[in-house]
Design an enzyme around this catalytic site. Structure first.
Site, mmCIF file in Angstrom:
data_model
loop_
_atom_site.group_PDB
_atom_site.id
_atom_site.type_symbol
_atom_site.label_atom_id
_atom_site.label_comp_id
_atom_site.label_asym_id
_atom_site.label_seq_id
_atom_site.Cartn_x
_atom_site.Cartn_y
_atom_site.Cartn_z
ATOM 1 N N ALA A 1 -100.522 39.132 54.772
ATOM 2 C CA ALA A 1 -101.476 38.482 55.668
ATOM 3 C C ALA A 1 -101.892 39.499 56.726
ATOM 4 O O ALA A 1 -101.152 40.437 57.021
ATOM 5 C CB ALA A 1 -100.821 37.265 56.301
ATOM 6 N N GLY B 1 -97.670 38.122 52.322
ATOM 7 C CA GLY B 1 -98.619 37.181 51.718
ATOM 8 C C GLY B 1 -99.218 37.700 50.422
ATOM 9 O O GLY B 1 -99.653 36.905 49.578
ATOM 10 N N GLU C 1 -91.571 40.413 56.142
ATOM 11 C CA GLU C 1 -91.934 39.701 57.377
ATOM 12 C C GLU C 1 -90.862 39.807 58.459
ATOM 13 O O GLU C 1 -91.170 39.747 59.654
ATOM 14 C CB GLU C 1 -92.201 38.214 57.076
ATOM 15 C CG GLU C 1 -93.501 37.940 56.345
ATOM 16 C CD GLU C 1 -93.381 37.979 54.825
ATOM 17 O OE1 GLU C 1 -92.369 38.493 54.293
ATOM 18 O OE2 GLU C 1 -94.311 37.475 54.164
HETATM 19 N N1 CAA Z 1 -102.377 43.511 58.175
HETATM 20 C C1 CAA Z 1 -103.344 44.206 58.794
HETATM 21 N N2 CAA Z 1 -103.573 45.508 58.556
HETATM 22 C C2 CAA Z 1 -102.796 46.123 57.654
HETATM 23 C C3 CAA Z 1 -101.774 45.459 56.968
HETATM 24 C C4 CAA Z 1 -101.577 44.075 57.256
HETATM 25 N N3 CAA Z 1 -100.662 43.347 56.617
HETATM 26 N N4 CAA Z 1 -101.146 46.341 56.157
HETATM 27 C C5 CAA Z 1 -101.767 47.511 56.302
HETATM 28 N N5 CAA Z 1 -102.774 47.387 57.211
HETATM 29 C C6 CAA Z 1 -103.693 48.420 57.669
HETATM 30 C C7 CAA Z 1 -103.022 49.358 58.643
HETATM 31 O O1 CAA Z 1 -103.017 48.820 59.941
HETATM 32 C C8 CAA Z 1 -103.899 50.588 58.520
HETATM 33 O O2 CAA Z 1 -105.077 50.345 59.262
HETATM 34 P P1 CAA Z 1 -105.636 51.490 60.266
HETATM 35 O O3 CAA Z 1 -106.010 52.623 59.329
HETATM 36 O O4 CAA Z 1 -106.815 50.831 60.893
HETATM 37 O O5 CAA Z 1 -104.531 51.831 61.166
HETATM 38 C C9 CAA Z 1 -104.285 50.583 57.029
HETATM 39 O O6 CAA Z 1 -104.071 49.250 56.572
HETATM 40 C C10 CAA Z 1 -103.423 51.505 56.189
HETATM 41 O O7 CAA Z 1 -102.055 51.178 56.424
HETATM 42 P P2 CAA Z 1 -100.942 52.261 56.860
HETATM 43 O O8 CAA Z 1 -101.573 53.365 57.640
HETATM 44 O O9 CAA Z 1 -99.820 51.512 57.502
HETATM 45 O O10 CAA Z 1 -100.540 52.810 55.411
HETATM 46 P P3 CAA Z 1 -99.122 53.402 54.965
HETATM 47 O O11 CAA Z 1 -99.319 53.934 53.590
HETATM 48 O O12 CAA Z 1 -98.558 54.294 56.018
HETATM 49 O O13 CAA Z 1 -98.138 52.114 54.900
HETATM 50 C C11 CAA Z 1 -97.532 49.869 54.285
HETATM 51 C C12 CAA Z 1 -98.386 51.121 53.958
HETATM 52 C C13 CAA Z 1 -96.042 50.189 54.085
HETATM 53 C C14 CAA Z 1 -97.940 48.767 53.304
HETATM 54 C C15 CAA Z 1 -97.764 49.441 55.746
HETATM 55 O O14 CAA Z 1 -99.176 49.362 55.975
HETATM 56 C C16 CAA Z 1 -97.186 48.114 56.107
HETATM 57 O O15 CAA Z 1 -95.987 48.014 56.323
HETATM 58 N N6 CAA Z 1 -98.029 47.045 56.189
HETATM 59 C C17 CAA Z 1 -97.597 45.742 56.614
HETATM 60 C C18 CAA Z 1 -96.797 45.023 55.520
HETATM 61 C C19 CAA Z 1 -96.318 43.678 56.041
HETATM 62 O O16 CAA Z 1 -95.568 43.583 56.991
HETATM 63 N N7 CAA Z 1 -96.789 42.577 55.398
HETATM 64 C C20 CAA Z 1 -96.429 41.222 55.790
HETATM 65 C C21 CAA Z 1 -97.517 40.637 56.669
HETATM 66 S S1 CAA Z 1 -97.078 39.076 57.355
HETATM 67 C C22 CAA Z 1 -97.327 37.934 56.129
HETATM 68 O O17 CAA Z 1 -97.807 38.249 55.046
HETATM 69 C C23 CAA Z 1 -96.938 36.497 56.465
HETATM 70 C C24 CAA Z 1 -97.017 35.536 55.340
HETATM 71 O O18 CAA Z 1 -96.036 35.223 54.684
HETATM 72 C C25 CAA Z 1 -98.285 34.838 55.013
#
Ligand code: CAA
Length: 257
Positions: A65, A108, A131
């Site tokens: 998400a 998500g 999460e």
């Molecule tokens: N939401 C918003 N933006 C996100 C995102 C997310 N879940 N995941 C990645 N992005 C964005 C980053 O902010 C970044 O944007 P900017 O270039 O503007 O900074 C872009 O995507 C690229 O991401 P990274 O620079 O972080 O890429 P990376 O290769 O270094 O890392 C990753 C990749 C490990 C997937 C890392 O992006 C990450 O940990 N993302 C979040 C994963 C996460 O926590 N997901 C759970 C979300 S909560 C949820 O889903 C609740 C539910 O149950 C419904």
């Protein structure tokens, strides 16, 4: 129909949706989820479509998400928004839905994959419910569907300690149907979807409903439900056609009624 966050197309009887926010690793914001549900609901109602396919891109199916959109939410805004209902609506679709996954399927995004009926994963796919690192828990089915898929021990490790599963591990634990090379994952998933799409449409829906009943009913209720669905299929022309085709050694031609 053109959308802002997804791309849609058809290949024969397969309705395809590609998540299309590559710069944000296909983070699932409200706009994307609303478009996804709209597109899939339209395919679900279209008699020319037999199976649906969701994909992302090579780097990410979806990294969860949209954290930036959720950061300032309160319990009241979360309750008022229909955000988490989108995953539930996808889980309720009648036609088979396959996910073609490469790269990140997190939070998500992993929950979206698990709301699908089958998953074809590329060798680079990574599945996780991270999460806990954000001070929350999965909210779109992760604690339930992951536990049902991989068992309590591993689900605890993934959800309490942010452990990812590689594609190989996901296959080993029964989360995905098959692992294929990155170069061909989409085509492999499309071939599977195309095969399913050619099968008897009403029986497909009932088969999906009967299997999903396993997760909702005690065994005897599920067996009774299966038997009712089985009996109902004898009212379809497709049942007469399928059995006649077998007896006369010819290929069946399904009508969908
Ligand atoms: N939401 C918003 N933006 C996100 C995102 C997310 N879940 N995941 C990645 N992005 C964005 C980053 O902010 C970044 O944007 P900017 O270039 O503007 O900074 C872009 O995507 C690229 O991401 P990274 O620079 O972080 O890429 P990376 O290769 O270094 O890392 C990753 C990749 C490990 C997937 C890392 O992006 C990450 O940990 N993302 C979040 C994963 C996460 O926590 N997901 C759970 C979300 S909560 C949820 O889903 C609740 C539910 O149950 C419904």
């Amino acid at each position: 129909m053109s959308y802002e966050f997804i791309l849609t197309r058809t290949e024969g009887r397969v309705g395809i949706v590609q998540l299309n926010r590559p710069k944000a690793l296909n983070a699932l914001n409200k706009g994307l989820m609303s478009e996804l549900v709209e597109a899939l609901t339209a395919f679900d109602a279209d008699n020319e479509i037999g199976c649906m396919l969701i994909t992302g891109n090579e780097r990410a199916f979806a990294a969860g998400a949209d954290i930036k959109e959720m950061a300032t939410a309160t319990p009241v805004t979360m309750l008022a928004s229909s955000f988490l209902n989108y995953w539930a609506q996808i889980g309720q679709l009648g036609k088979p839905l396959i996910a073609a996954i490469s790269g990140f399927a997190l939070g998500g995004g992993c929950e979206l994959a698990m709301a699908c009926d089958m998953i074809v994963a590329s060798e680079s796919a990574k599945f996780g419910q991270p999460e806990i690192n954000l001070g929350i828990i999965p909210g779109a089915g992760g604690t339930q569907r992951m536990t049902l898929a991989v068992g309590k021990a591993l689900a605890m490790e993934m959800i309490l300690n942010g452990r990812y599963l590689s594609a190989e591990e996901a296959a080993q634990f029964g989360l995905v149907n098959r692992v294929v090379p990155v170069e061909t994952y989409f085509e492999d998933a499309l071939s599977l979807a195309a095969e399913v799409a050619e099968r008897a449409p009403v029986a497909l829906r009932m088969a999906k409903e009967a299997i999903n009943a396993v997760f909702e009913m005690p065994l005897q209720a599920g067996l009774n439900h299966e038997r009712r669905l089985f009996n109902i299929l004898f009212s379809t022309e497709d049942q007469k056609e399928g059995m006649d085709a077998f007896i006369n050694k010819r290929k069946a031609s399904w009508k969908g009624h």
